[in-house]
Design a protein around this motif. Sequence first.
Motif, PDB file in Angstrom:
ATOM      1  N   ALA A  13      33.554  33.055  82.496  1.00  0.00           N
ATOM      2  CA  ALA A  13      33.968  31.703  82.810  1.00  0.00           C
ATOM      3  C   ALA A  13      32.945  31.365  84.055  1.00  0.00           C
ATOM      4  CB  ALA A  13      35.396  31.495  83.304  1.00  0.00           C
ATOM      5  N   LEU A  14      32.816  32.002  84.878  1.00  0.00           N
ATOM      6  CA  LEU A  14      31.527  31.853  85.979  1.00  0.00           C
ATOM      7  C   LEU A  14      29.733  31.097  84.826  1.00  0.00           C
ATOM      8  CD1 LEU A  14      32.144  34.397  88.721  1.00  0.00           C
ATOM      9  CD2 LEU A  14      32.870  31.583  88.897  1.00  0.00           C
ATOM     10  N   LYS A  15      30.000  32.390  83.732  1.00  0.00           N
ATOM     11  CA  LYS A  15      28.582  32.152  83.374  1.00  0.00           C
ATOM     12  C   LYS A  15      28.424  31.131  82.793  1.00  0.00           C
ATOM     13  CE  LYS A  15      25.053  35.167  80.279  1.00  0.00           C
ATOM     14  NZ  LYS A  15      25.534  36.381  79.884  1.00  0.00           N
ATOM     15  N   TYR A  16      29.558  30.595  81.835  1.00  0.00           N
ATOM     16  CA  TYR A  16      29.492  29.820  80.514  1.00  0.00           C
ATOM     17  C   TYR A  16      29.944  28.288  80.696  1.00  0.00           C
ATOM     18  CZ  TYR A  16      27.605  33.324  77.497  1.00  0.00           C
ATOM     19  OH  TYR A  16      26.370  34.804  77.747  1.00  0.00           O
ATOM     20  N   ALA A  17      31.454  27.987  81.109  1.00  0.00           N
ATOM     21  CA  ALA A  17      31.913  26.934  81.524  1.00  0.00           C
ATOM     22  C   ALA A  17      31.502  26.005  82.563  1.00  0.00           C
ATOM     23  CB  ALA A  17      33.539  27.815  82.744  1.00  0.00           C
ATOM     24  N   ALA A  18      31.558  24.841  82.382  1.00  0.00           N
ATOM     25  CA  ALA A  18      30.849  23.359  81.987  1.00  0.00           C
ATOM     26  C   ALA A  18      31.655  23.584  84.378  1.00  0.00           C
ATOM     27  CB  ALA A  18      30.940  22.719  81.540  1.00  0.00           C
TER      28      ALA A  18
ATOM     29  N   LEU B  63      38.346  33.713  90.955  1.00  0.00           N
ATOM     30  CA  LEU B  63      38.883  33.306  89.623  1.00  0.00           C
ATOM     31  C   LEU B  63      39.990  33.734  89.006  1.00  0.00           C
ATOM     32  CD1 LEU B  63      36.427  32.174  87.214  1.00  0.00           C
ATOM     33  CD2 LEU B  63      37.476  30.877  89.431  1.00  0.00           C
ATOM     34  N   ILE B  64      40.284  35.407  89.595  1.00  0.00           N
ATOM     35  CA  ILE B  64      41.130  36.640  89.681  1.00  0.00           C
ATOM     36  C   ILE B  64      42.378  36.084  90.176  1.00  0.00           C
ATOM     37  CG2 ILE B  64      41.472  38.959  89.351  1.00  0.00           C
ATOM     38  CD1 ILE B  64      39.171  39.387  88.837  1.00  0.00           C
ATOM     39  N   ASP B  65      42.374  35.688  91.471  1.00  0.00           N
ATOM     40  CA  ASP B  65      43.286  35.601  92.086  1.00  0.00           C
ATOM     41  C   ASP B  65      44.087  34.158  91.277  1.00  0.00           C
ATOM     42  OD1 ASP B  65      43.146  37.480  93.799  1.00  0.00           O
ATOM     43  OD2 ASP B  65      41.817  36.927  95.472  1.00  0.00           O
ATOM     44  N   MET B  66      43.590  32.852  91.117  1.00  0.00           N
ATOM     45  CA  MET B  66      43.282  32.118  90.591  1.00  0.00           C
ATOM     46  C   MET B  66      44.843  32.269  89.135  1.00  0.00           C
ATOM     47  SD  MET B  66      41.230  28.195  89.044  1.00  0.00           S
ATOM     48  CE  MET B  66      40.891  29.153  87.532  1.00  0.00           C
ATOM     49  N   ALA B  67      43.944  32.739  88.294  1.00  0.00           N
ATOM     50  CA  ALA B  67      45.138  32.838  87.527  1.00  0.00           C
ATOM     51  C   ALA B  67      45.909  33.597  87.431  1.00  0.00           C
ATOM     52  CB  ALA B  67      43.837  33.962  86.137  1.00  0.00           C
TER      53      ALA B  67
ATOM     54  N   TRP C  17      39.233  24.810  82.802  1.00  0.00           N
ATOM     55  CA  TRP C  17      39.315  26.257  83.281  1.00  0.00           C
ATOM     56  C   TRP C  17      40.399  26.598  84.980  1.00  0.00           C
ATOM     57  CZ3 TRP C  17      38.682  31.000  81.280  1.00  0.00           C
ATOM     58  CH2 TRP C  17      36.750  30.743  80.015  1.00  0.00           C
ATOM     59  N   LYS C  18      39.957  25.649  85.410  1.00  0.00           N
ATOM     60  CA  LYS C  18      40.814  24.991  86.736  1.00  0.00           C
ATOM     61  C   LYS C  18      42.208  24.452  87.307  1.00  0.00           C
ATOM     62  CE  LYS C  18      36.873  23.551  89.154  1.00  0.00           C
ATOM     63  NZ  LYS C  18      35.618  22.753  89.946  1.00  0.00           N
ATOM     64  N   GLY C  19      42.474  24.118  85.820  1.00  0.00           N
ATOM     65  CA  GLY C  19      43.779  23.360  85.297  1.00  0.00           C
ATOM     66  C   GLY C  19      44.689  24.542  85.240  1.00  0.00           C
ATOM     67  N   ASP C  20      44.574  25.811  83.837  1.00  0.00           N
ATOM     68  CA  ASP C  20      44.431  26.826  83.102  1.00  0.00           C
ATOM     69  C   ASP C  20      44.348  27.567  83.087  1.00  0.00           C
ATOM     70  OD1 ASP C  20      46.737  28.116  81.753  1.00  0.00           O
ATOM     71  OD2 ASP C  20      48.238  26.044  80.874  1.00  0.00           O
ATOM     72  N   PHE C  21      43.628  28.623  84.224  1.00  0.00           N
ATOM     73  CA  PHE C  21      42.586  29.695  83.175  1.00  0.00           C
ATOM     74  C   PHE C  21      43.074  30.574  82.364  1.00  0.00           C
ATOM     75  CE2 PHE C  21      40.775  33.836  83.733  1.00  0.00           C
ATOM     76  CZ  PHE C  21      39.848  33.582  83.901  1.00  0.00           C
ATOM     77  N   ASN C  22      44.118  30.137  82.408  1.00  0.00           N
ATOM     78  CA  ASN C  22      45.342  31.323  81.088  1.00  0.00           C
ATOM     79  C   ASN C  22      45.238  31.678  79.208  1.00  0.00           C
ATOM     80  OD1 ASN C  22      45.106  33.715  83.279  1.00  0.00           O
ATOM     81  ND2 ASN C  22      47.431  32.777  84.296  1.00  0.00           N
ATOM     82  N   ALA C  23      45.269  29.798  79.855  1.00  0.00           N
ATOM     83  CA  ALA C  23      45.184  28.949  78.110  1.00  0.00           C
ATOM     84  C   ALA C  23      43.296  29.248  77.871  1.00  0.00           C
ATOM     85  CB  ALA C  23      45.546  28.000  78.423  1.00  0.00           C
ATOM     86  N   MET C  24      43.016  28.574  78.557  1.00  0.00           N
ATOM     87  CA  MET C  24      41.581  28.826  78.521  1.00  0.00           C
ATOM     88  C   MET C  24      40.791  29.994  78.248  1.00  0.00           C
ATOM     89  SD  MET C  24      40.056  25.541  78.745  1.00  0.00           S
ATOM     90  CE  MET C  24      38.593  25.757  78.636  1.00  0.00           C
ATOM     91  N   ALA C  25      41.141  31.295  79.028  1.00  0.00           N
ATOM     92  CA  ALA C  25      40.817  32.786  78.172  1.00  0.00           C
ATOM     93  C   ALA C  25      41.474  33.115  77.692  1.00  0.00           C
ATOM     94  CB  ALA C  25      41.653  33.971  79.583  1.00  0.00           C
TER      95      ALA C  25
ATOM     96  N   LYS D 139      42.352  31.737  74.090  1.00  0.00           N
ATOM     97  CA  LYS D 139      41.831  30.366  74.273  1.00  0.00           C
ATOM     98  C   LYS D 139      40.011  31.155  73.439  1.00  0.00           C
ATOM     99  CE  LYS D 139      38.824  25.940  73.872  1.00  0.00           C
ATOM    100  NZ  LYS D 139      37.909  25.086  73.719  1.00  0.00           N
ATOM    101  N   THR D 140      39.358  31.729  74.341  1.00  0.00           N
ATOM    102  CA  THR D 140      38.633  32.218  74.736  1.00  0.00           C
ATOM    103  C   THR D 140      38.089  33.106  74.017  1.00  0.00           C
ATOM    104  OG1 THR D 140      37.341  31.383  76.827  1.00  0.00           O
ATOM    105  CG2 THR D 140      36.816  33.338  75.754  1.00  0.00           C
TER     106      THR D 140
END
Length: 318
Positions: free
Chosen positions: A189-194, A216-220, A235-243, A245-246
């Motif tokens: 996420a840090l490398k690619y997410a806008a 980010l881990i704490d946020m997840a 990612w900021k709204g729903d990290f786990n859903a984006m994960a 999806k990825t």
Amino acid sequence: MAENQLQQGTQLTVAQQNITNFKKMVDGNYVQQQLKQVLKENAGTFATSLMEVYTNDKQLQTCEPKLVIQEAIKAASLKLPLNKQLGYGYVVVYNNWDKKTRTKIPTPTLVIGYKGYIQLAMRTGQYRNINADMVYEGELRQTDKLTGAIDLGGAKTSEKVVGYFAHFELINGFRKTLYMTIEGMANYALKYAASFKGKQYDRDGNEIPSPTVDNLIDMAQEQAQEGPVSGLVGWKGDFNAMAQKTVLRRLLSKYGFLSIEMMNALSDDEQPQFTTAEEIRNEDNAAPKPVINAGQMMQEAEAEEVEGQQQESEPAPI
């Protein structure tokens, strides 16, 4: 105090005008014809949903209306509803840097959720089952590097998320599973997410330090316990859903049976660094789809709008 009220009134007037102009474009003959071509009797419902999304999203209202409609047409062509609660697809606003004007331009972008990818995959008729989810502490037993098999048969020992998996099985019996640790996902996420590129500022204009992997881990973990952040997507709204999806997107890109519409969706997504799998064609499942030239559509819609303004002395009612 009076100045603040005046400014708020001006902003409200501008917002109302943006919504009025957007509605005129959506109600225009050309846009309606394109929606009916793709969605048939569901065109009206999609147009109503689009207006609700636009009206309730102040960020979308800062974008060029024609660009918002262009992204909505992409969702319509994939028959994915634009509803944040459903999680199939969203139109997210990114502040893209314009080299000519040296300013950030709010740019709407269609983002497909993991539920949207599952929907597209199931439409091919080639998947017996498909799934993506979080992996909790204790559930991962082992991984087989040679075959790629993942054993998730362990008993859950806590609510701590340790990773994410995606799995599918085709009707011909071929199956594949992909697993990513939460640390690997945070690095990705840090490398690619806008969402995490460029400098971030709070409401007072103070620069916010860039997040770390641990942040980010704490946020997840927090979102896994308390749910997504209301009003935010990505990612900021729903990290786990984006994960989820990825990991699903990576699995389908490399090993999945891909219809033409799936290939188009994957290639248009926000992570272009992953190549799609070699196309597997089946005439029964690769029937020609209506092709929409969004650029041509918006040119003709603008021409229609100009012609309408010449013929009408009053703006169209809301």
